[in-house]
Design an enzyme around this catalytic site. Sequence first.
Site, PDB file in Angstrom:
ATOM      1  N   GLU A 267       0.888  -1.165   0.000  1.00  0.00           N
ATOM      2  CA  GLU A 267       0.000   0.000   0.000  1.00  0.00           C
ATOM      3  C   GLU A 267       0.926   1.216   0.000  1.00  0.00           C
ATOM      4  O   GLU A 267       1.445   1.613   1.030  1.00  0.00           O
ATOM      5  CB  GLU A 267      -0.887  -0.069   1.246  1.00  0.00           C
ATOM      6  CG  GLU A 267      -2.180   0.664   1.078  1.00  0.00           C
ATOM      7  CD  GLU A 267      -2.107   2.039   1.685  1.00  0.00           C
ATOM      8  OE1 GLU A 267      -1.875   2.983   0.915  1.00  0.00           O
ATOM      9  OE2 GLU A 267      -2.267   2.163   2.904  1.00  0.00           O
ATOM     10  N   CYS A 301      -1.853   8.868   2.772  1.00  0.00           N
ATOM     11  CA  CYS A 301      -1.601   8.381   1.424  1.00  0.00           C
ATOM     12  C   CYS A 301      -2.786   8.724   0.533  1.00  0.00           C
ATOM     13  O   CYS A 301      -2.661   8.749  -0.683  1.00  0.00           O
ATOM     14  CB  CYS A 301      -1.294   6.894   1.429  1.00  0.00           C
ATOM     15  SG  CYS A 301      -2.529   5.960   2.258  1.00  0.00           S
TER      16      CYS A 301
HETATM   17  C1  UN1 Z   1      -3.005   5.949   4.972  1.00  0.00           C
HETATM   18  O1  UN1 Z   1      -2.871   7.166   4.765  1.00  0.00           O
HETATM   19  O2  UN1 Z   1      -2.022   5.173   4.921  1.00  0.00           O
HETATM   20  O3  UN1 Z   1      -8.763   6.648   3.834  1.00  0.00           O
HETATM   21  C2  UN1 Z   1      -4.288   5.330   5.348  1.00  0.00           C
HETATM   22  C3  UN1 Z   1      -8.114   7.246   4.699  1.00  0.00           C
HETATM   23  C4  UN1 Z   1      -7.863   6.525   6.007  1.00  0.00           C
HETATM   24  C5  UN1 Z   1      -6.669   5.656   5.912  1.00  0.00           C
HETATM   25  C6  UN1 Z   1      -5.451   6.274   5.313  1.00  0.00           C
HETATM   26  N1  UN1 Z   1      -9.019   5.740   6.343  1.00  0.00           N
HETATM   27  O4  UN1 Z   1      -7.706   8.381   4.554  1.00  0.00           O
END
Ligand code: UN1
Length: 515
Positions: A267, A301
């Site tokens: 990821e 992310c």
């Molecule tokens: C991440 O930034 O690694 O969708 C995860 C989202 C959160 C998870 C982010 N539920 O922004």
Amino acid sequence: MDKKTNKILQTLGIETVNKGATTGSINGWITTKGQELVSYSPIDGQAIARVALADAGAYDILMEKATTAFASFKMMPAPKRGEMVREIGNQLREKKEALGTLIALENGKIKAEGMGEVQEMIDIADFAVGLSRQLYGLTMHSERPLHRMYEQWHPLGVVGIITAFNFPCAVWAWNALVAAVCGDVCLFKPSSKTPLTAIAIQNIIAPVVDKYGADGVFNLIIGSRQDVGMPMLNDPRIPLISATGSTAMGKRVGAIVGERLGRTLLELGGNNAIIVTEDADMDMAIRATLFGAVGTAGQRCTSTRRIIVQSSVRKIFVARLIDAYKQVRIGNPMDEKTLMGPLIDATAVAGMDQALTAAREQGGEVLYGGGPATIQGLEGGFYVTPAIVAVKNHYPIVQQETFAPILYIIDYDSLDQAIELHNQVPQGLSSAIFTGSMYAQEQFLSHKGSDCGIANVNIGTSGAEIGGAFGGEKETGGGRESGSDAWRVYMRRQTNTINWGRDLPLAQGIEFDIR
Ligand code: UN1
């Protein structure tokens, strides 16, 4: 450290900084005497606590423990494993305030988001409990008479979980709690920027682990790349490595684990865009952009990095966005009025600065913000002003993920062009369209639309719910974790064919017999 902070550390079983290093004295966490890591708060740059590290010897001891634990844990019925996860969820409910505050302290995200992260853990715990009774396999019709065929899912083994600083515990929960109901044991290597949050989790779940005799099921290892990271990637006793972080990191992990034909769940970076059409609800589009680009100081992310706005509304959209940005309170994440806390460290501040310089050099124009911000009384913290920059999509800097609150503005004329620009980046995590047009919406969601793992309509790019599978395509790495059927990656599939007749017909009609 003030009294309140000390109290939180105490509640979560962490020694205050002047008392010496916190050492691995609880189930599933081993440290070695000698090496230490200091965790600093991005709020003021001050040390919060010291943590003892594990060396290669400790890694081996822990792996032995994990492997032994797997042999018995996999025999526990899945619904029973679910009960254990339910109790973990209950412990998290009890410690939500303390853990949410520690996340804000160690990671710098605002407390509301820290609490949200713990809620995400609780949600995935609930999801995993239900899942523990739904690890379904298919049955299929055999082509041979008096035969039965089905698939079943077996526990996989030790799952290596490598996570980033930005979601120091939710991503652990996505992996570890789903893996646990699947019958796996896990080995968690947190980011060296957020070790305290990881230790807190270990302490919070310890009573449940004890109650279920599940010592060795949830393991924590904090150590260097050389002593811990590399051995994990190369270890054939770890059939699955789930890694969250940059694309550069993921490429290394994928290559090393792939070399031994291990499984990876990657990821990685995103370069998430929102398309704003001229008939979009502007209020909603502005709010979603603000949360997506400024929330978590642009360190998700899923953060919104690009706005692809129709030329006819570009001017009004940008003007309103700048107006909204001006109202964002930057400062101490513990303060309820703050919307944006600090970046994680000085390197992140420098990275933002470099990206803005590159954007200017490549022809971009900074429309708002972008410099370091000084917060009175918190001069040692890593604060910045979020930036809005007009660019062209093909600029090399726009093609990269910069983990900071930089929002690139790109304009378009036709929807086809918007979708083309949208997909013209190496990453493919999250995406969104704000539109009042059913045609635009459906095109965006169609095969010729967004090429991302997540595509939303009239919802921003960040803040996904746990029920869906989470992850993305292209350089985002292709992994899916969290909800839906992401559990399958944590199990091994077995196809079973049973002959309940007294004859031995072969498939494909082959005759093979001694005449
Ligand atoms: C991440 O930034 O690694 O969708 C995860 C989202 C959160 C998870 C982010 N539920 O922004």
